[in-house]
Design an enzyme around this catalytic site. Structure first.
Site, PDB file in Angstrom:
ATOM      1  N   ASP A 151      31.136  56.534  69.915  1.00 38.50           N
ATOM      2  CA  ASP A 151      32.402  56.809  69.231  1.00 38.50           C
ATOM      3  C   ASP A 151      32.231  57.422  67.849  1.00 38.50           C
ATOM      4  O   ASP A 151      33.026  58.265  67.445  1.00 38.50           O
ATOM      5  CB  ASP A 151      33.212  55.511  69.079  1.00 38.50           C
ATOM      6  CG  ASP A 151      33.756  55.017  70.403  1.00 38.50           C
ATOM      7  OD1 ASP A 151      33.913  55.828  71.321  1.00 38.50           O
ATOM      8  OD2 ASP A 151      34.025  53.807  70.502  1.00 38.50           O
ATOM      9  N   GLU A 276      45.426  47.106  66.479  1.00 39.54           N
ATOM     10  CA  GLU A 276      44.621  48.324  66.432  1.00 39.54           C
ATOM     11  C   GLU A 276      45.364  49.454  67.134  1.00 39.54           C
ATOM     12  O   GLU A 276      46.275  49.218  67.929  1.00 39.54           O
ATOM     13  CB  GLU A 276      43.271  48.131  67.140  1.00 39.54           C
ATOM     14  CG  GLU A 276      42.323  47.186  66.471  1.00 39.54           C
ATOM     15  CD  GLU A 276      40.950  47.220  67.135  1.00 39.54           C
ATOM     16  OE1 GLU A 276      40.053  46.559  66.609  1.00 39.54           O
ATOM     17  OE2 GLU A 276      40.771  47.905  68.164  1.00 39.54           O
ATOM     18  N   GLY A 297      45.474  38.951  73.062  1.00 41.72           N
ATOM     19  CA  GLY A 297      46.606  39.225  73.945  1.00 41.72           C
ATOM     20  C   GLY A 297      46.451  40.468  74.801  1.00 41.72           C
ATOM     21  O   GLY A 297      45.971  41.506  74.339  1.00 41.72           O
ATOM     22  N   TYR A 406      42.951  56.321  77.247  1.00 45.09           N
ATOM     23  CA  TYR A 406      43.944  56.056  76.220  1.00 45.09           C
ATOM     24  C   TYR A 406      45.255  56.765  76.564  1.00 45.09           C
ATOM     25  O   TYR A 406      45.284  57.760  77.282  1.00 45.09           O
ATOM     26  CB  TYR A 406      43.463  56.572  74.865  1.00 45.09           C
ATOM     27  CG  TYR A 406      42.480  55.679  74.135  1.00 45.09           C
ATOM     28  CD1 TYR A 406      41.782  54.664  74.784  1.00 45.09           C
ATOM     29  CD2 TYR A 406      42.228  55.861  72.777  1.00 45.09           C
ATOM     30  CE1 TYR A 406      40.888  53.862  74.107  1.00 45.09           C
ATOM     31  CE2 TYR A 406      41.327  55.062  72.086  1.00 45.09           C
ATOM     32  CZ  TYR A 406      40.663  54.066  72.762  1.00 45.09           C
ATOM     33  OH  TYR A 406      39.779  53.266  72.087  1.00 45.09           O
TER      34      TYR A 406
END
Length: 469
Positions: A151, A276, A297, A406
């Protein structure tokens, strides 16, 4: 009348006629100048910025007793004021989403020089939309593409092209970044670009092509931002940034920026435990974000930002059909609006949702364990009723046999309402496809529609066996 008198009389008449013609030409000239400078003039405040005028040619044929005058004048359109966006129109009422754009970057990379990218997103100025992505400093058919699964490297840059144009060699590199966000305030682009060492990164704030401000890492643990568009209202842009652990408590702040300058920083408050990669949208007079909880979560955190007083509130999407991956099967998943559900919360993926009255529109991977497939749907009561699970208007964007990644939201202002659109990252290469050494993506984009629509699947579509290794 003697000859001398005749000559004098004729001369006097001729002089009179000539004088009249001369005066008429002066009148015509004065009229033309008056039309040019007064008829089309516009009053605008001195402190307003204006756009360049576009010339229009107007022809006038004026016939007089003696002459035919063909006068051509160039007229300037009244200057169009450039104003800050306020996003005050209502949200468009939609029935679902319709296909908008697909860049086919991976397929094109089989025979062309296309950048290796990840973390794409879309954002629009008042006139057109652009696609962004974080490049890896190399094209795909290049040995530097080996091991681009990582990344954060110093070679990563933010790329920007008009939507639908793949990232070719002529693509503009906006800034150095391995994490980013971009938005247009109505006058110019703001880019938030994070780069540097994991333990001491820098976020640069670039406005209208100039570096205006910066901020260093405040928790010394991978300062990062949204990976999708920020939002500007009346000249104030908001961006959500996190610094700290990806699997425990982190330090999230909302930065308020005006023309590239940080004017205020607010800490996260409310019940969200970990935030985030927020997907944010204008919800006048504020900004609303739906984010990723990478700690506790699989239900998504909601961050509400008050642009006027800089206050922050947070909670979770109420829908019991949760949006993160991995997650429990829909029969067993839950969400009760206020807290993380503690269901497969560790790890996750960037995603989106937006409120529609008491309901919620959302997108997510079809697989509840991996980044495979992609679907959208509406949950009745999903914004206000705890653990609501009544799903309607489901659409398949990418079938479950193909990879996704994403996803995020962007907003487009129309004549009467604000439409919500989303993009899906279509990841290819490593880790899953080990025949090749690279990791990259293409994108597909859909926008809300009030019309009818059909069905389909829009995967990346590249045959990995035809791709450079």
């Amino acid at each position: 009348m003697n000859p001398n008198q005749k000559i004098i009389t004729i001369g006097s008449v001729s002089l009179t006629i000539a004088t009249i013609c001369f005066l008429m030409q002066i009148a015509i000239l004065v009229t033309t100048v008056t039309l040019h400078f007064k008829q089309y003039e516009c009053d605008s405040p001195a402190n307003n910025q204006v756009m360049p005028c576009e010339p229009i040619i107007i022809e006038r044929n004026i016939t007089e007793i003696v002459y035919l005058t063909n006068t051509t004048i160039e007229k300037e359109i009244c200057p169009k004021l450039v104003e800050y966006r306020n996003w005050s129109k209502p949200q468009c009422k939609i029935t679902g989403f319709a296909p908008f754009s697909k860049d086919n970057s991976i397929r094109l990379s089989a025979g062309g020089d296309i950048w290796v990218t990840r973390e794409p997103y879309v954002s629009c100025d008042p006139g057109r939309c652009y696609q962004f992505a974080l490049g890896q400093g190399t094209t795909l058919d290049n040995k530097h593409s080996n091991d681009t699964i990582h990344d954060r490297t110093p070679h990563r840059t933010l790329l920007m092209n008009e939507l639908g144009v793949p990232f070719h060699l002529g693509t503009r590199q906006v800034c150095i970044a391995w994490s980013s966000s971009s938005c247009h305030d109505g006058k110019a682009w703001l880019h938030v670009c994070v780069t540097g060492y994991d333990k001491n990164a820098t976020a640069s704030f670039i406005y209208d092509g100039r570096l205006v401000d910066s901020i260093g890492s405040w928790s010394k643990n991978i300062l990062r931002t949204q990976e999708s568009e920020c939002v500007c209202i009346n000249g104030t842009c908001t961006v959500v940034m996190t610094d700290g652990s990806a699997s425990e408590r982190a330090d999230t702040k909302v930065l308020f920026i005006e023309e590239g300058k940080i004017v205020h920083i607010s800490p996260l408050s409310g019940s969200a435990q970990h935030v985030e990669e927020c997907s944010c949208y204008p919800r006048y007079p504020g900004v609303r974000c739906v984010c990723r909880d990478n700690w506790k979560g699989s239900n998504r955190p909601v961050v509400d930002i008050n642009v006027k007083d800089y206050s922050i509130a947070s909670s979770y999407v109420c829908s019991g059909l949760v949006g993160d991956t991995p997650r429990k099967n829909d029969r067993y998943s839950s969400s009760y609006c206020r807290n993380p559900n503690n269901e497969k919360g560790n790890h996750g993926v960037k995603g989106w949702a937006f409120d529609d009255g008491n309901d919620v529109w959302m997108g997510r991977t079809i697989s509840d364990e991996s980044r495979s497939g992609y679907e959208t749907f509406k949950v009745i009561g999903g914004w206000s009723t705890p653990n609501s699970k009544l799903q309607i208007n489901r659409q398949v964007i990418v079938d479950s046999d193909n990879r996704s990644g994403y996803s995020g939201i962007f907003s487009v202002e129309g004549k009467s309402c604000i439409n919500r659109c989303f993009y899906v990252e279509l990841i290819r290469g490593r880790e899953q496809e080990t025949r090749v050494w690279w990791t990259s993506n293409s994108i597909v984009v859909f926008c809300g529609t009030s019309g009818t629509y059909g069905t389909g699947s829009w995967p990346d579509g590249a045959d990995i066996n035809l791709m450079p290794i």
